[in-house]
Design an enzyme around this catalytic site. Structure first.
Site, PDB file in Angstrom:
ATOM      1  N   CYS A 122      -4.395   5.683  -9.750  1.00  0.00           N
ATOM      2  CA  CYS A 122      -3.965   4.514 -10.530  1.00  0.00           C
ATOM      3  C   CYS A 122      -4.645   4.408 -11.890  1.00  0.00           C
ATOM      4  O   CYS A 122      -4.184   3.655 -12.754  1.00  0.00           O
ATOM      5  CB  CYS A 122      -4.188   3.229  -9.735  1.00  0.00           C
ATOM      6  SG  CYS A 122      -5.885   2.991  -9.179  1.00  0.00           S
ATOM      7  N   THR A 150      -0.704   7.027  -1.211  1.00  0.00           N
ATOM      8  CA  THR A 150      -0.905   7.911  -2.363  1.00  0.00           C
ATOM      9  C   THR A 150      -2.197   8.729  -2.253  1.00  0.00           C
ATOM     10  O   THR A 150      -2.236   9.887  -2.643  1.00  0.00           O
ATOM     11  CB  THR A 150      -0.933   7.091  -3.664  1.00  0.00           C
ATOM     12  OG1 THR A 150      -1.782   5.952  -3.483  1.00  0.00           O
ATOM     13  CG2 THR A 150       0.458   6.641  -4.040  1.00  0.00           C
ATOM     14  N   ASN A 151      -3.260   8.120  -1.759  1.00  0.00           N
ATOM     15  CA  ASN A 151      -4.552   8.812  -1.603  1.00  0.00           C
ATOM     16  C   ASN A 151      -5.091   8.545  -0.197  1.00  0.00           C
ATOM     17  O   ASN A 151      -6.161   7.964  -0.045  1.00  0.00           O
ATOM     18  CB  ASN A 151      -5.551   8.305  -2.647  1.00  0.00           C
ATOM     19  CG  ASN A 151      -5.023   8.416  -4.065  1.00  0.00           C
ATOM     20  OD1 ASN A 151      -4.741   9.492  -4.550  1.00  0.00           O
ATOM     21  ND2 ASN A 151      -4.867   7.280  -4.727  1.00  0.00           N
ATOM     22  N   GLY A 191      -5.638  -4.271  -8.298  1.00  0.00           N
ATOM     23  CA  GLY A 191      -4.306  -4.486  -8.840  1.00  0.00           C
ATOM     24  C   GLY A 191      -3.746  -3.193  -9.409  1.00  0.00           C
ATOM     25  O   GLY A 191      -4.394  -2.147  -9.378  1.00  0.00           O
ATOM     26  N   LEU A 209     -11.156   0.716  -7.415  1.00  0.00           N
ATOM     27  CA  LEU A 209     -11.613   0.309  -8.740  1.00  0.00           C
ATOM     28  C   LEU A 209     -11.267  -1.156  -8.974  1.00  0.00           C
ATOM     29  O   LEU A 209     -10.094  -1.505  -9.128  1.00  0.00           O
ATOM     30  CB  LEU A 209     -10.964   1.186  -9.825  1.00  0.00           C
ATOM     31  CG  LEU A 209     -11.028   2.709  -9.610  1.00  0.00           C
ATOM     32  CD1 LEU A 209     -10.332   3.433 -10.760  1.00  0.00           C
ATOM     33  CD2 LEU A 209     -12.467   3.190  -9.463  1.00  0.00           C
ATOM     34  N   PRO A 226      -3.751   3.332   1.341  1.00  0.00           N
ATOM     35  CA  PRO A 226      -2.440   3.604   0.744  1.00  0.00           C
ATOM     36  C   PRO A 226      -1.925   4.994   1.118  1.00  0.00           C
ATOM     37  O   PRO A 226      -2.678   5.838   1.624  1.00  0.00           O
ATOM     38  CB  PRO A 226      -2.730   3.531  -0.751  1.00  0.00           C
ATOM     39  CG  PRO A 226      -4.126   4.086  -0.847  1.00  0.00           C
ATOM     40  CD  PRO A 226      -4.844   3.605   0.397  1.00  0.00           C
TER      41      PRO A 226
END
Length: 490
Positions: free
Chosen positions: A251, A119-120, A218, A420, A117
């Site tokens: 998240c 984001t990270n 998710g 996760l 992603p």
């Protein structure tokens, strides 16, 4: 000379990388644990040594988060994850039970597709490279286009270190021309054995529908309940530390705060004292309009952005030094933006009459979005904590700890991970914090310890009236009758 379209180049590149990855994995599969561990150590050291550079690249390219916090995430991936897996047995015989004559043997899954992603980006590459190679798998990364440069640089850093430590060329690679078509070709290729998907809901769903085994994550939408027995100043500190860490891009970070009526004023006062700003009804309405896009998905313009940036987007006048924006809310729903996942410094604030009502509100929020993922409770009442553990549809219930760092195993003893699992309720194949053990199969060797006769139940014999009984049977029958008479008598 004809030039191929971008999507065709992406597809062909994916195929080429998979071919090399399969060849490299065949070599990894015959390496010893010592050889594999040396490669993993080299990846860890390289990621750690380049942590600051990669963090700054990610922040500059994506505009998400804070580079100072991204250093911590890179170090977490490079060192904390490494420390948790370095002694893990992942090659050859894992366990042998000589009493029951069962042996367990590690079997790599093969070629892993690693979706990364924006984001990270850098920390996730380091983490996924570590756990894939530790389980003797090769990995082909599919980068988010908005983080392409920093992802490619991270792959270069860890790959060069791995090769220098004896890793086969092609075991760690990345698609340099990312397209939806290229990623689709990667996920559906016959020689890709597992997808490790971290990203948006649509990407995770695509991974699960590809026909290739997948581990996906998710959305998170974790509520944080501050129960009346909690240490309120400490609970607020932990929530704000978590929600402001890298501007809320993890998240597992808190998305809502739920309090009881009796402690509402004290919690609100403490939040304001520690840098939170409660929006007026008008301000909340303005901000609410930019949290979601028209199609109902999260607006990327708020993701990982500072309070100042978000306030400017919403045309709000917010005092200097504010850490988090909070809106009081009473509703939960698809079109209620504050009840949804917000990967930025924005929180919803709910007030409930008692802990039972708060419990139901948390369930309502999670069922809307984030089921199976993570939630937080701040409490000194162990009985209430246990009640939450029994009822909440999450894979991680974090107690008295920041959600973002607790969920990934930074401030808790959970397995350190940046992927996760959210379990079946969240549409995932596992509820684990993903480790190398999720990226290998186990072959079980089992010796026979019983024969067919051992499985058969003794059948009582009956003799039809007038039938002939041989001497041996007659003696057994008499013996049985005598024993039964004696047992009844005494």
């Amino acid at each position: 000379m004809e030039t191929l379209d971008k999507d065709l180049r992406s597809i062909q590149e994916a195929r080429n990388l998979i071919k090399k990855a399969k060849e490299a994995q065949a070599k990894l599969a015959v390496m010893t644990q010592v050889q594999i561990d040396a490669i993993v150590k080299a990846i860890s050291d390289a990621g750690y040594n380049q942590s600051e550079k990669l963090a700054k690249m990610a922040s500059e390219e994506t505009g998400f988060g804070r580079w100072q916090d991204k250093i911590i995430k890179n170090n977490f991936a490079a060192k904390h994850v490494y420390e948790s897996i370095k002694k893990m047995k992942t090659v050859g015989i894992l366990k042998e039970d000589k009493t029951n004559k069962v042996m367990e043997v590690a079997v790599p899954v093969g070629v892993v597709a690693g979706l990364i992603p924006s984001t990270n980006p850098t920390s996730t590459v380091i983490y996924k490279a570590l756990i894939a190679i530790k389980a003797a798998n090769s990995i082909v990364f599919s980068p988010h286009p908005n983080a392409l440069k920093c992802i490619m640089e991270t792959v270069r850093v860890v790959n060069e270190a791995a090769i220098a430590a004896g890793c086969p060329d092609g075991a760690i690679s990345v698609i340099s021309v990312p397209t939806i078509q290229g990623t689709d070709a990667l996920m559906k290729h016959k020689d890709v054995n597992l997808i490790l998907a971290t990203g948006g809901t649509a990407m995770v769903k695509a991974a699960y529908s590809s026909g290739t085994p997948a581990i996906g994550v998710g959305p998170g939408n974790g509520p944080a309940f501050i129960e009346k027995s909690a240490n309120i100043p400490l609970a607020v500190k932990r929530i704000l530390d978590s929600k402001t860490f890298d501007n809320g891009t993890i998240c597992a970070s808190e998305q809502s705060i739920i309090v009881e009526t009796c402690s509402k004023e004290a919690v609100m006062a403490e939040l304001k004292k520690q840098g939170a700003y409660f929006l007026s009804t008008e301000e909340a309405e303005k901000l609410g309009k930019i949290i979601l896009r028209p199609n109902g998905s999260m607006n990327p313009q708020i993701v990982g952005r500072s309070v100042e940036h978000i306030a400017k987007l919403a045309k709000l006048q917010v005092p200097a030094g504010i850490r988090v924006l909070i809106a009081e809310e009473t509703r939960v729903g698809e079109n209620v933006p504050y009840s949804r996942e917000k990967l930025g410094p924005i929180l919803a604030f709910y007030t409930e009459e008692d802990w039972e009502s708060a419990c139901e509100r948390c369930i309502e929020i999670l069922k809307l979005e984030g089921a199976g993922h993570t939630m937080m409770i701040h409490s000194e009442n162990d009985e209430i904590v246990r009640e939450f553990a029994l009822k909440k549809p999450v894979s991680r219930l974090l107690v008295n700890t920041p959600g973002a760092l607790g969920g990934i195993g930074g401030t808790t003893a959970l397995s350190p991970a940046l992927t996760l699992g959210s379990g079946a309720v969240g549409g995932s194949s596992t509820s684990d914090n993903i480790s190398p053990l999720n990226l290998l199969n186990i072959r079980r060797l089992a010796y026979g310890v019983k024969e067919l006769e051992d499985l058969m139940e003794p059948v009582p014999q009956s003799y039809p009236e007038g039938s002939t009984i041989n001497l041996a049977d007659k003696e057994q029958l008499i013996d049985m009758i005598v024993k039964r008479i004696l047992a009844e008598k005494f």
